[in-house]
Scaffold this motif. Structure first.
Motif, mmCIF file in Angstrom:
data_model
loop_
_atom_site.group_PDB
_atom_site.id
_atom_site.type_symbol
_atom_site.label_atom_id
_atom_site.label_comp_id
_atom_site.label_asym_id
_atom_site.label_seq_id
_atom_site.Cartn_x
_atom_site.Cartn_y
_atom_site.Cartn_z
ATOM 1 N N GLU A 78 -0.587 -70.928 3.793
ATOM 2 C CA GLU A 78 -0.859 -69.775 2.926
ATOM 3 C C GLU A 78 -2.033 -70.041 1.989
ATOM 4 O OE1 GLU A 78 2.436 -67.809 1.158
ATOM 5 O OE2 GLU A 78 3.734 -68.112 2.893
ATOM 6 N N LEU A 79 -2.448 -71.285 1.888
ATOM 7 C CA LEU A 79 -3.682 -71.612 1.178
ATOM 8 C C LEU A 79 -4.845 -70.773 1.697
ATOM 9 C CD1 LEU A 79 -5.173 -73.907 -0.649
ATOM 10 C CD2 LEU A 79 -5.698 -74.924 1.565
ATOM 11 N N LEU A 80 -4.838 -70.520 3.008
ATOM 12 C CA LEU A 80 -5.946 -69.794 3.630
ATOM 13 C C LEU A 80 -5.846 -68.288 3.441
ATOM 14 C CD1 LEU A 80 -6.417 -71.858 6.919
ATOM 15 C CD2 LEU A 80 -7.721 -71.971 4.794
ATOM 16 N N PHE A 81 -4.731 -67.797 2.899
ATOM 17 C CA PHE A 81 -4.666 -66.371 2.563
ATOM 18 C C PHE A 81 -5.773 -66.032 1.564
ATOM 19 C CE2 PHE A 81 0.028 -65.063 3.485
ATOM 20 C CZ PHE A 81 -0.145 -65.431 4.805
ATOM 21 N N THR A 82 -6.100 -66.996 0.710
ATOM 22 C CA THR A 82 -7.156 -66.795 -0.286
ATOM 23 C C THR A 82 -8.510 -67.294 0.195
ATOM 24 O OG1 THR A 82 -5.526 -67.015 -2.063
ATOM 25 C CG2 THR A 82 -7.851 -67.306 -2.665
ATOM 26 N N HIS A 83 -8.526 -68.427 0.902
ATOM 27 C CA HIS A 83 -9.782 -69.099 1.227
ATOM 28 C C HIS A 83 -10.180 -68.995 2.702
ATOM 29 C CE1 HIS A 83 -9.627 -70.939 -2.755
ATOM 30 N NE2 HIS A 83 -8.351 -71.220 -2.523
ATOM 31 N N GLY A 84 -9.418 -68.270 3.500
ATOM 32 C CA GLY A 84 -9.618 -68.305 4.951
ATOM 33 C C GLY A 84 -10.916 -67.734 5.443
ATOM 34 N N SER A 85 -11.556 -66.869 4.669
ATOM 35 C CA SER A 85 -12.800 -66.260 5.164
ATOM 36 C C SER A 85 -13.910 -67.288 5.339
ATOM 37 C CB SER A 85 -13.266 -65.163 4.203
ATOM 38 O OG SER A 85 -13.516 -65.712 2.908
ATOM 39 N N GLY A 86 -13.733 -68.471 4.728
ATOM 40 C CA GLY A 86 -14.742 -69.509 4.877
ATOM 41 C C GLY A 86 -14.606 -70.323 6.139
ATOM 42 N N TRP A 115 1.027 -63.021 9.798
ATOM 43 C CA TRP A 115 -0.271 -63.583 9.434
ATOM 44 C C TRP A 115 -0.140 -65.027 8.955
ATOM 45 C CZ3 TRP A 115 -4.378 -62.201 11.498
ATOM 46 C CH2 TRP A 115 -5.628 -62.587 11.000
ATOM 47 N N ARG A 116 1.017 -65.357 8.423
ATOM 48 C CA ARG A 116 1.273 -66.752 8.065
ATOM 49 C C ARG A 116 1.225 -67.635 9.312
ATOM 50 N NH1 ARG A 116 6.574 -69.501 5.333
ATOM 51 N NH2 ARG A 116 7.597 -68.549 7.127
ATOM 52 N N GLY A 117 1.712 -67.111 10.430
ATOM 53 C CA GLY A 117 1.633 -67.850 11.683
ATOM 54 C C GLY A 117 0.200 -68.046 12.126
ATOM 55 N N TYR A 118 -0.629 -66.990 11.999
ATOM 56 C CA TYR A 118 -2.047 -67.135 12.331
ATOM 57 C C TYR A 118 -2.696 -68.175 11.420
ATOM 58 C CZ TYR A 118 -7.012 -66.201 12.825
ATOM 59 O OH TYR A 118 -8.355 -66.354 13.032
ATOM 60 N N ALA A 119 -2.387 -68.102 10.139
ATOM 61 C CA ALA A 119 -2.978 -69.042 9.181
ATOM 62 C C ALA A 119 -2.577 -70.478 9.489
ATOM 63 C CB ALA A 119 -2.560 -68.660 7.760
ATOM 64 N N SER A 120 -1.358 -70.667 10.016
ATOM 65 C CA SER A 120 -0.926 -72.035 10.319
ATOM 66 C C SER A 120 -1.728 -72.628 11.472
ATOM 67 C CB SER A 120 0.576 -72.069 10.629
ATOM 68 O OG SER A 120 0.881 -71.564 11.921
ATOM 69 N N PHE A 121 -2.216 -71.776 12.375
ATOM 70 C CA PHE A 121 -3.139 -72.257 13.403
ATOM 71 C C PHE A 121 -4.493 -72.594 12.770
ATOM 72 C CE2 PHE A 121 -6.664 -71.315 16.263
ATOM 73 C CZ PHE A 121 -6.421 -72.248 17.266
ATOM 74 N N ALA A 122 -4.987 -71.679 11.945
ATOM 75 C CA ALA A 122 -6.284 -71.887 11.315
ATOM 76 C C ALA A 122 -6.280 -73.130 10.425
ATOM 77 C CB ALA A 122 -6.655 -70.653 10.496
ATOM 78 N N TYR A 123 -5.152 -73.443 9.816
ATOM 79 C CA TYR A 123 -5.051 -74.580 8.894
ATOM 80 C C TYR A 123 -5.432 -75.887 9.589
ATOM 81 C CZ TYR A 123 -3.016 -77.426 5.123
ATOM 82 O OH TYR A 123 -2.820 -78.307 4.094
ATOM 83 N N PHE A 124 -5.054 -76.007 10.857
ATOM 84 C CA PHE A 124 -5.386 -77.230 11.593
ATOM 85 C C PHE A 124 -6.804 -77.183 12.155
ATOM 86 C CE2 PHE A 124 -0.760 -77.319 11.622
ATOM 87 C CZ PHE A 124 -0.516 -78.640 11.274
ATOM 88 N N VAL A 125 -7.239 -76.007 12.556
ATOM 89 C CA VAL A 125 -8.588 -75.887 13.125
ATOM 90 C C VAL A 125 -9.658 -76.082 12.053
ATOM 91 C CG1 VAL A 125 -10.194 -74.275 14.217
ATOM 92 C CG2 VAL A 125 -7.825 -74.406 15.002
ATOM 93 N N GLU A 126 -9.422 -75.510 10.887
ATOM 94 C CA GLU A 126 -10.416 -75.539 9.812
ATOM 95 C C GLU A 126 -10.134 -76.694 8.848
ATOM 96 O OE1 GLU A 126 -12.817 -73.674 10.244
ATOM 97 O OE2 GLU A 126 -12.159 -71.878 11.309
ATOM 98 N N HIS A 127 -10.010 -77.890 9.400
ATOM 99 C CA HIS A 127 -9.611 -79.018 8.558
ATOM 100 C C HIS A 127 -10.671 -79.353 7.513
ATOM 101 C CE1 HIS A 127 -12.165 -81.520 11.204
ATOM 102 N NE2 HIS A 127 -11.640 -80.821 12.186
ATOM 103 N N GLN A 128 -11.933 -79.102 7.822
ATOM 104 C CA GLN A 128 -12.967 -79.374 6.816
ATOM 105 C C GLN A 128 -12.859 -78.395 5.646
ATOM 106 O OE1 GLN A 128 -16.644 -79.273 9.062
ATOM 107 N NE2 GLN A 128 -16.503 -81.458 9.566
ATOM 108 N N LEU A 129 -12.658 -77.121 5.938
ATOM 109 C CA LEU A 129 -12.463 -76.130 4.887
ATOM 110 C C LEU A 129 -11.237 -76.467 4.046
ATOM 111 C CD1 LEU A 129 -12.860 -73.390 3.449
ATOM 112 C CD2 LEU A 129 -11.604 -72.326 5.356
#
Length: 737
Positions: free
Chosen positions: A466-474, A702-716
């Motif tokens: 859920e960190l990426l709910f705010t920062h995911g656009s990066g 969307w939390r499920g989508y973000a959990s995928f993005a969390y691992f892919v966007e490890h630098q972010l």
């Protein structure tokens, strides 16, 4: 590169290791309670809960009680087994045909009694394809059959729908098998429920009991008891198709180190099915004989007993004999024979001047009891009232329905005594590293006590994301920033991700890394590829495949597994790719995989998260839908095209990359389908529960989508976490990147 013995393509596995099943002590107590609750509770546990270790322990005990422990003939070939099954079918055919020829109401009673078995519809195959079993040859063959049984993505063409239509055509209308009143509506006898529980138990542990799955599938298909009882003209699936899988499996056992034992287990399972189907055919005959022998008084008694729980308070001013009618009907221990005897003498049954008694007038159109009794019940009451008026003597010696009870008692005793020696009671270790946890969640049938840990791990990963709910656009390849759902808003976000993140940034590489660098890069993806499709592997099982989104997601999983075609199976493809790089790994289910040194440790967390999600297809369903969208879109665009370019330069296998670039296409492939699945799911939520519920359920998706993005966007993620750690406590995290 390090070579490991134990796994090469094609995967000729015929059984998995059986070195014990580990359960927590709490699960043992809960399983004791389930077994003590009787057959109906057992059935509901096995059907209704596919997420708990309690269910798996109950399943293990049921299988121990039912499966033979004696030595079966290990040398049996497919033709000999088929002949044995054919002889039993010839034995059962006249018996079941005779039941079909009974009075229509008796026949429908038999069909309802058989329904808990009829509507299992190949459940043994629903989880046979899983991470621990793919890409075994026989597993792919069985999954191909299961895909056809499920209607190849169109449920209306599947076995369950066909059987439902056949029952409806015979005027047998039943609720869904997962509903709480299903067993009541079928009037299922204990033996029926116990037989159905065996089949459900096998469906819960198919990887551990693969020889038994093959044997049960063939024997049930070839016997075709349901086709014989329903009078179905064309068997589906056909016996010859199931026999081909049987012959394939037996041929594989010839080269297997466990082959003789596996053949014994298969033959034992076939023998068990023949025994069970004989028992159930005998039960149906007993039931039909009992019903046809009921007197009119007894038939009335059955109707009264059925309606009594709902009737008492509606008749407070009516008396029957020396008691209020409400007192009679509120009695949990209603003496039906005594009630019918009093009813025969009641004034409501005496003929009026116009020739129709008050009771019959009350159940006709316009009467106070119209609509309570169905047409058959009203007919029974009419014949009974006429017989009473004609002075026919009472026949109140009601014979109880005991069909199958002697055999049910024997199975119940076996269940009570079931204590498999391969069941170990122990708490899950608390200090597992990611390799060890991965091994256990892949082999969850052997390690059910890991489920609580897996659930906590999944929830923690989702919460972190859920960190990426705010920062995911990066994100470079994803955009997990939260937005309020509408179908149009979702499609706009998906389109933007596709074009802005995945496609438009693509430029062909002008410099190709050296071979070793390319191979190392592939190893960073390989672990995730080796569990391809896992997130959806338990979607759409029996009792929970009623939503359009279920069918759509199951079809995606079927595509990932090649729909039973081994050459198109994505797990096969990734092993081929690794082999082209001279990477030869143990199978991920094997203990040796714990020690492999070719795949980096740092990426286990991504695969652990996916595996943990997959174990909770009901309670984390929304999150799985969102994760599915993320991973299916990941197969598109610049990253995939660059990998293909690099692999081709060094003459390495590109089949896995090409398959995903094609099948995940954004026009009509998995990427587009994944968005459509979410829309279909939330459309159902809107119709059932309204817009507020849609937004609540959407947040989880969307939390499920973000959990995928969390691992892919490890630098972010790393930048955001570092900035948050360095910021003042009251700082604005939104300004840190």
């Amino acid at each position: 590169m390090t070579a490991h013995p134990g796994f090469t393509l094609p995967d000729a596995t015929t059984s998995l290791p059986r070195d014990g099943f580990r359960f927590s002590p709490d699960a043992a107590k809960e399983a004791d309670g389930v077994l003590d609750a009787g057959a109906a509770g057992l059935f509901r546990q096995l059907l209704g809960d596919q997420e708990s270790e309690t269910t798996l322990l109950v399943a293990r005990r049921v299988l121990h009680a039912f499966l033979p422990t004696g030595e079966a003939d290990p040398g049996t070939d497919a033709d000999a087994l088929a002949d044995r099954v054919r002889r039993t079918r010839d034995e059962l055919a006249p018996l079941l045909t005779a039941v079909r020829a009974r009075d229509p109401h008796t026949y429908r009673l038999a069909l309802r009694q058989r329904a808990p078995l009829t509507l299992l519809a190949g459940c043994w195959l629903e989880s046979v394809s899983q991470t621990a079993t793919q890409p075994a040859i026989v597993v792919n063959s069985l999954f191909g059959h299961y895909f056809r049984l499920q209607g190849e993505g169109t449920p209306e063409r599947g076995l369950l729908a066909r059987r439902r239509r056949a029952l409806a055509g015979l005027d047998v209308h039943l609720p869904a098998i997962e509903t709480v009143d299903f067993l009541k509506e079928t009037e299922a006898r204990p033996l029926t429920v116990l037989h159905a529980s065996f089949h459900l138990a096998l469906s819960r542990l198919p990887a551990s009991f693969l020889p038994e799955v093959v044997g049960v599938y063939y024997a049930m298909t070839a016997l075709g008891a349901d086709d014989l009882l329903l009078g179905t003209d064309t068997a589906f699936p056909a016996e010859e198709d199931a026999r081909a899988v049987l012959a394939e499996y037996l041929a594989l056992t010839a080269g297997s180190p466990t082959g003789e034992r596996d053949r014994r287990r298969l033959a034992g399972a076939v023998a068990l099915v023949l025994r069970l189907e004989r028992e159930h055919a005998a039960l149906l005959r007993e039931l039909a004989d009992w019903h046809d022998g009921l007197s009119l008084d007894a038939q009335v008694g059955r109707i009264v007993a059925r309606h009594a729980p709902y009737a008492g308070r509606q008749h407070r001013g009516v008396r029957l004999g020396d008691r209020k009618l409400s007192d009679w009907l509120d009695d949990e221990n209603l003496d039906v024979a005594a009630f019918v005897a009093q009813f025969r003498e009641a004034r409501q049954l005496r003929p009026a001047r116009e020739g129709v008694c008050r009771f019959l007038r009350s159940i006709k159109f316009g009467g106070p009891m119209f609509g309570i009794f169905d047409e058959h019940e009203a007919g029974v009451f009419t014949r009974w009232a006429e017989a009473v008026a004609a002075g026919e003597p009472a026949d109140l010696d009601f014979r109880p329905n005991t069909a199958g009870d002697d055999r049910a008692a024997a199975w119940t005793a076996a269940l009570c005594a079931a204590d498999p020696d391969d069941t170990l009671l122990t708490e899950a270790p608390a200090d597992l590293d990611d390799r060890q946890l991965f091994h256990r969640v892949v082999n969850y049938e052997r390690f059910p006590h890991i489920l609580a840990t897996a659930r906590a791990r999944a929830e923690a990963g989702l919460a972190d994301a859920e960190l990426l709910f705010t920062h995911g656009s990066g994100g470079t390849l994803t955009d997990a920033a939260y937005f309020d759902y509408t179908p149009e808003a979702l499609m706009a976000r998906v389109d933007a991700i596709y074009w802005d993140k995945l496609v438009d940034p693509y430029r062909p590489l002008t410099e190709i890394p050296d071979r070793e660098t390319v191979i190392f890069g592939q190893t960073t993806f390989a672990l995730g590829s080796l569990i391809d499709g896992t997130w959806a592997q338990r979607i759409g099982n029996l009792g929970r495949n009623h939503r359009q989104s279920d069918h759509m997601l199951f079809s995606i999983y079927a595509d990932e597994m090649g729909r039973g075609d081994l050459d198109k199976n994505h797990i096969t493809l990734i092993h081929q790719v690794l082999a082209s790089m001279d990477i030869h790994l143990p199978h991920i289910r094997q203990d040796a995989f714990l020690d492999q040194g070719d795949l980096p440790d740092g990426l286990y967390g991504f695969s652990v998260h996916q595996m943990c999600l997959s174990l909770f297809p009901d309670s984390l369903y929304n999150e799985i839908l969102g994760y599915n969208l993320g991973i299916e879109m990941f197969g598109l665009g610049a990253m995939r095209l660059h990998e293909i370019q690099k692999l081709r330069r060094h003459n390495l296998d590109v089949s896995y990359e090409q398959a995903h670039l094609s099948i995940d296409n954004f026009s009509a492939g998995h990427a587009r389908q994944s968005a459509d699945i979410i829309v279909a799911f939330l459309d159902g939520v809107r119709r059932d529960s309204g817009e507020e519920a849609v937004q609540r359920e959407w947040r989880r998706v969307w939390r499920g989508y973000a959990s995928f993005a969390y691992f892919v966007e490890h630098q972010l993620v790393g930048r955001v976490l570092a900035a948050q750690a360095a910021a003042p406590a009251d700082g604005d995290a939104g300004l840190l990147i």
